[in-house]
Scaffold this motif. Structure first.
Motif, mmCIF file in Angstrom:
data_model
loop_
_atom_site.group_PDB
_atom_site.id
_atom_site.type_symbol
_atom_site.label_atom_id
_atom_site.label_comp_id
_atom_site.label_asym_id
_atom_site.label_seq_id
_atom_site.Cartn_x
_atom_site.Cartn_y
_atom_site.Cartn_z
ATOM 1 N N SER A 128 36.193 6.582 -6.348
ATOM 2 C CA SER A 128 36.092 5.345 -7.139
ATOM 3 C C SER A 128 37.379 5.117 -7.922
ATOM 4 O O SER A 128 37.850 3.985 -8.051
ATOM 5 C CB SER A 128 34.934 5.434 -8.129
ATOM 6 O OG SER A 128 33.742 5.681 -7.457
ATOM 7 N N ASP A 166 32.349 -0.249 -3.848
ATOM 8 C CA ASP A 166 32.141 1.105 -4.342
ATOM 9 C C ASP A 166 30.685 1.509 -4.125
ATOM 10 O O ASP A 166 29.814 1.106 -4.897
ATOM 11 C CB ASP A 166 32.511 1.177 -5.825
ATOM 12 C CG ASP A 166 32.609 2.605 -6.312
ATOM 13 O OD1 ASP A 166 32.198 3.515 -5.565
ATOM 14 O OD2 ASP A 166 33.094 2.815 -7.438
ATOM 15 N N GLU A 167 30.438 2.284 -3.098
ATOM 16 C CA GLU A 167 29.076 2.705 -2.749
ATOM 17 C C GLU A 167 28.097 1.527 -2.835
ATOM 18 O O GLU A 167 27.121 1.580 -3.594
ATOM 19 C CB GLU A 167 28.619 3.843 -3.662
ATOM 20 C CG GLU A 167 29.566 5.028 -3.588
ATOM 21 C CD GLU A 167 28.954 6.307 -4.167
ATOM 22 O OE1 GLU A 167 27.722 6.398 -4.228
ATOM 23 O OE2 GLU A 167 29.721 7.209 -4.527
#
Ligand SMILES: Nc1ncnc2c1ncn2[C@@H]1O[C@H](COP(=O)(O)OP(=O)(O)O)[C@@H](O)[C@H]1O
Ligand SMILES: [Mg+2]
Lengths: 289, 302
Positions: free
Chosen positions: A72, A200-201
């Motif tokens: 991240s 991000d995810e």
């Protein structure tokens, strides 16, 4: 000073499209980002270091690795979202079409208009579905109702959400299911027509069916956007990405804090079938993680 | 055999799960009773206050309804009958002006403290001073305005409004900052990620999501200020007529009238005092109720 650099530096949006098309149209995929020895500190803690890689145009690049390895953190360097965290310091270079995003006089706001982001937890504004999608264009100065209507419909179609919500655009975005909320966030991001979308995810809070829809959507969006996705789900990386970067953590000799490192970066197929680094192999085969 | 075993253990388990009569249980019961008693004791004075204001005030207000709210205050205290019109108008003018001063200032200050000041020395100092200001007795605030304003410009509604504004300001700052703190960080991130500037993010994302909380905090501050008496006595005097121009001349307001009439020996004046008290309680109640409605609408929307 290149034209792009000039554009990124101007505080006001000029309205005319920047000319970023390359002089030579030969190579199918050229690098949009080149990271050179990127490193990030949070205060005195070196969270990630020595990251050098190229992210190519209209490809999906996946960042995988155990949690805490700095995926991240690296992703947030690509649109200067780390500027929001007061303790974060970025070293090295993040070249975007050759312009260092951390160079002097670059406006983070301008950077983020071209490089959108979708977060781990769906975060629609507590506004209507319409206003969520129209938010970015309005910030950019679009006022005409007809034009906004058009942008909203296009973005919602682009995020494969239009058919589900077109009858209730005035309803709150918070009333949607988790998967729909995440697609709303994607629609909101593409409404400003960014060149790159960072994710991000994006599926970690979603059920398998919603995940599959978002993955399909990513593959569809690939023809128009460059996508970088962080995931801790290796199957997801294998399914959607063209290239994969594997990060891991190394224990610092002087302290016991761990610093993230890029281990290997290659075509996804190669990374999952015959990685060159044994740590990658251990990770992708599930022997470590 | 096995069924026997299972029967026995079922009975045993049932026994184990029954409540035990123990000292611990008894102690718990006693504590719950004490807490109930404490809650009751808290409510008793409230009930008596409201009860006496209603029982003495309602008769006065409704005997001359609605002229109690509209008629002038009798020139002679011994007169019996309505009304409190000027005091109601005065309260609205003075509290309104105080709100006009304190709310924008307080909200702007809080936005600066929370969004820009952060943890700098200056903002820590301001925050500390605001906390101290909350604890300043209202009579001291009245004296302060008396010294710096009233002595120079004479009695006027504005003096009272300034004193009330000084009392409201720290409350508004605290309430606003608290609400800004509650705005989830991921909403700000979402806005920044779209290329929105900080100021625009505050205007279009942060303030709208905090607004209902800010509004209800401000309404409570207004309700509180509307009932303040001490700062008004120094600054507006206790005239019987309202001054449309709050910048000039002695003025009147409900709390000041309650104070004056309660001191009076004439039954007519005392009656009007009770009527004014009921009116003031009603106004404060309306503001508090509105604050509750606004904040519950907010809860539902989340
Ligand atoms: N805001 C922050 N402040 C301090 N340390 C942080 C912050 N964000 C992340 N870190 C640290 O940086 C390292 C990398 O974090 P992150 O990039 O979130 O990893 P990943 O996304 O791979 O799980 C971790 O050790 C984490 O504790
Ligand atoms: Mg992460």
């Amino acid at each position: 000073m290149s034209q792009l650099q000039e554009h990124l530096m101007s505080a006001e949006s000029t309205g005319n499209e920047p000319d970023i098309s390359p002089a030579v149209e030969a190579v199918s995929s050229r690098p949009v980002f080149s990271l050179k020895n990127l490193e990030v500190h949070y205060g005195a803690f070196r969270a990630v270091g020595d990251v050098s890689l190229d992210i190519r145009e209209k490809e999906i690049t996946a960042f995988i690795g155990p949690s805490g390895c700095g995926k991240s953190t690296v992703l947030r360097c690509l649109n200067r979202m780390n500027d929001v965290i007061p303790s974060a310091r970025v070293g090295g270079e993040v070249l975007y079409h050759g312009v260092n995003l951390y160079g002097e006089g670059i406006s983070p706001t301008e950077v983020r208009r071209r490089i959108g982001m979708v977060f781990q937890k769906p975060n629609p504004f507590p506004k209507s579905i319409y206003d969520n999608v129209a938010f970015g264009p309005r910030v950019n100065g679009v006022k005409s109702k007809a034009k906004l209507d058009d942008i909203v419909e296009k973005a919602l179609r682009g995020a494969a959400l239009w058919d589900e919500v077109n009858t209730r655009l005035k309803a709150s975005g918070l009333g949607l299911s988790g998967g729909q909320q995440q697609r709303l966030c994607i629609a909101r991001a593409i409404a400003v027509e960014p060149e790159v979308i960072l994710m991000d995810e994006p599926c970690s809070a979603l059920d398998p069916i919603a995940t599959a829809r978002v993955e399909d959507l990513m593959l569809e969006m690939k023809s128009r956007y460059t996508i970088v996705i962080v995931t801790h789900n290796m199957q997801q990386a294998a399914r959607v990405s063209d290239r994969t970067a594997f990060f891991t953590t190394e224990v610092n000799p002087e302290s016991d804090r761990r610093t993230g490192r890029l281990v290997e970066f290659d075509a996804t197929q190669k990374m999952f079938s015959m990685p060159s680094d044994e740590r990658t192999e251990a990770y992708v085969t599930g022997r470590f993680g | 055999m096995s069924t026997m075993m299972s029967d026995q253990s079922t009975a045993q388990v049932l026994e184990d799960l029954r409540p035990k009569r123990s000292w611990r249980q008894a102690r718990s019961n006693i504590m719950v009773m004490l807490m109930g008693l404490a809650a009751l004791v808290i409510v008793v004075p409230l009930v008596f206050v409201i009860g006496s204001v209603i029982s003495r005030g309602a008769g006065v207000v409704f005997r001359d309804f609605p002229s109690f709210f509209t008629k002038k205050i009798p020139i002679k205290s011994e007169d019996i009958g309505p009304g409190m019109g000027p005091a109601i108008v005065g309260t609205m003018l003075i509290t309104g002006f105080a709100t006009l001063v304190a709310v924008p200032l307080g909200i702007l200050g809080a936005v600066y403290l929370h969004e820009y000041g952060g943890t700098t020395k200056l903002s820590k100092l301001i925050r500390f001073l605001a906390t101290v200001m909350t604890g300043v007795p209202s009579i001291v605030m009245g004296l302060f305005i008396y010294v710096i304003f009233t002595l120079r410009f004479g009695l006027s509604g504005v003096g009272g409004a300034l004193a009330l504004a000084c009392l409201m300001l720290p409350v508004v700052i605290r309430a606003t900052e608290e609400m800004l703190r509650l705005v989830p960080g991921n909403l700000r991130e979402a806005s920044y990620a779209l290329g929105t500037s900080k100021s625009r993010t505050i205007l279009t994302v942060v303030l709208p999501s905090a607004l209902p909380g800010i509004v209800s905090g401000c309404l409570l501050a207004v309700a509180r200020a509307a009932g303040e008496t001490a700062p008004l006595l120094f600054t507006i005097g206790a005239a019987r007529a309202v001054q449309g121009n709050i910048f000039k001349g002695a003025n009147t307001a409900l709390p000041a009238q309650i104070f004056e009439n309660a001191k009076s020996l004439f039954p007519g004046a005392q009656e009007r005092g009770w009527g004014a008290a009921l009116t003031l309680v009603g106004i404060a109640f309306l503001f508090t109720l509105t604050a509750r409605i606004v904040s519950s609408a907010y809860q539902k929307r989340r």
